[in-house]
Design a protein around this motif. Structure first.
Motif, short mmCIF file in Angstrom:
data_model
loop_
_atom_site.label_atom_id
_atom_site.label_comp_id
_atom_site.label_asym_id
_atom_site.label_seq_id
_atom_site.Cartn_x
_atom_site.Cartn_y
_atom_site.Cartn_z
N PHE A 178 0.87 -1.18 0.00
CA PHE A 178 0.00 0.00 0.00
C PHE A 178 0.91 1.23 0.00
CE2 PHE A 178 -2.10 -3.50 2.03
CZ PHE A 178 -3.40 -3.47 1.55
N MET A 189 -6.71 4.87 2.18
CA MET A 189 -5.67 3.84 2.24
C MET A 189 -5.88 2.94 3.46
SD MET A 189 -1.60 4.52 1.93
CE MET A 189 -0.35 3.43 2.62
N ILE A 244 -6.57 -1.18 3.64
CA ILE A 244 -5.75 -2.10 4.44
C ILE A 244 -6.63 -2.97 5.33
CG2 ILE A 244 -3.97 -2.27 6.24
CD1 ILE A 244 -2.82 0.40 5.13
#
Length: 263
Positions: free
Chosen positions: A19, A101, A105
């Motif tokens: 990521f 983000m 995750i």
């Protein structure tokens, strides 16, 4: 051998997902070092030690701004998963990139039981909680990448492993090329007198790099015989200037005579 070689396990067994907070990478590189990211080289390093697919390298950023918007084509050569985080409503865009983000995750942690290693490229301390969750609750390995001098110490402390870039060799190569570009520019301009300090100042100002970094790089180029000092008459006075050894620069790979006129 890759930079992760000290970890145990065969490459096929070490399935990873990455990521990437590209705003952190792009703006920190630009503002602190005057560099542009090289995602292809970074991915190549990862593939030495991990099994990671183009779909499993996820890049997040608001690509609507000038500069970073030209990076998309470069990123398409590295990943099939580019998540644009631009939002129409009035919210701090960097926070929105972090939020999106983080959501990806946590979703991945819930859905992808096959992933053993999480690679996070970010500098924001907001990510320390998810790193702790992955390591302590899910028993995953979390490797954090960040740009030197732009990473939260809290984030470094909780990661399984931390790596910072740019590597010294990357900075050296970039600074050398900046200096060569300047030397090439002034070559046929007799009105410009390339002294050591005027070159340092010009390269520093043009590339927004601290003068101390360019000062050190130029000294190293002189020590390596790529640049040399000589005297030149200016208004009946002898002045110490610097000049490029174009043959040495060509041999070292810093100058291409096919792209520039012969020296």
């Amino acid at each position: 051998m890759g930079i992760f070689a000290k970890f145990s396990g065969k490459r096929e067994e070490r399935k990873a997902i990455a990521f990437v907070d590209y705003e952190h990478w792009f703006y920190s590189y630009q503002n602190l070092y005057g560099l542009r990211p090289d995602p292809s080289e970074w991915r190549k390093n990862l593939e030495t030690d991990f099994h990671i697919t183009p779909e499993d390298i996820m890049v997040f950023a608001d690509f609507s701004k000038p500069g970073i918007n030209s990076e998309i084509e470069k990123l398409r050569a590295v990943t099939n998963t580019i998540i644009e985080t631009q939002q129409a409503f009035n919210r701090h865009k960097k926070d929105m990139t972090d939020f999106i983000m983080l959501d990806f995750i946590y979703q991945t942690a819930a859905q992808r039981k096959d992933i053993n290693t999480y690679i996070l490229f970010t500098g924001d301390g907001h990510f320390q909680s998810v790193v702790k969750y992955l390591i302590q609750r899910l028993r995953k390995e979390v490797i954090v990448f960040g740009v030197k001098d732009a990473v939260s110490n809290r984030l470094k402390d909780v990661a399984s492993e931390y790596h910072e870039i740019p590597y010294p060799s990357e900075m050296k190569d970039a600074y050398y090329r900046m200096i060569v570009s300047n030397m090439d520019y002034v070559f046929d301009k007799p009105e410009i007198i390339p002294t050591f300090m005027s070159t340092v100042q010009a390269v520093s100002e043009r590339n927004r790099i601290p003068e101390s970094n360019i000062y050190s790089a130029l000294n190293e180029m002189i020590d390596e015989g790529l640049i040399y000092k000589r005297e030149q008459t200016v208004n009946f006075n002898r002045v110490k200037v610097i000049a490029a050894d174009w043959d040495a620069l060509k041999k070292a790979g810093y100058w291409d005579p096919e792209k520039k006129q012969e020296r």
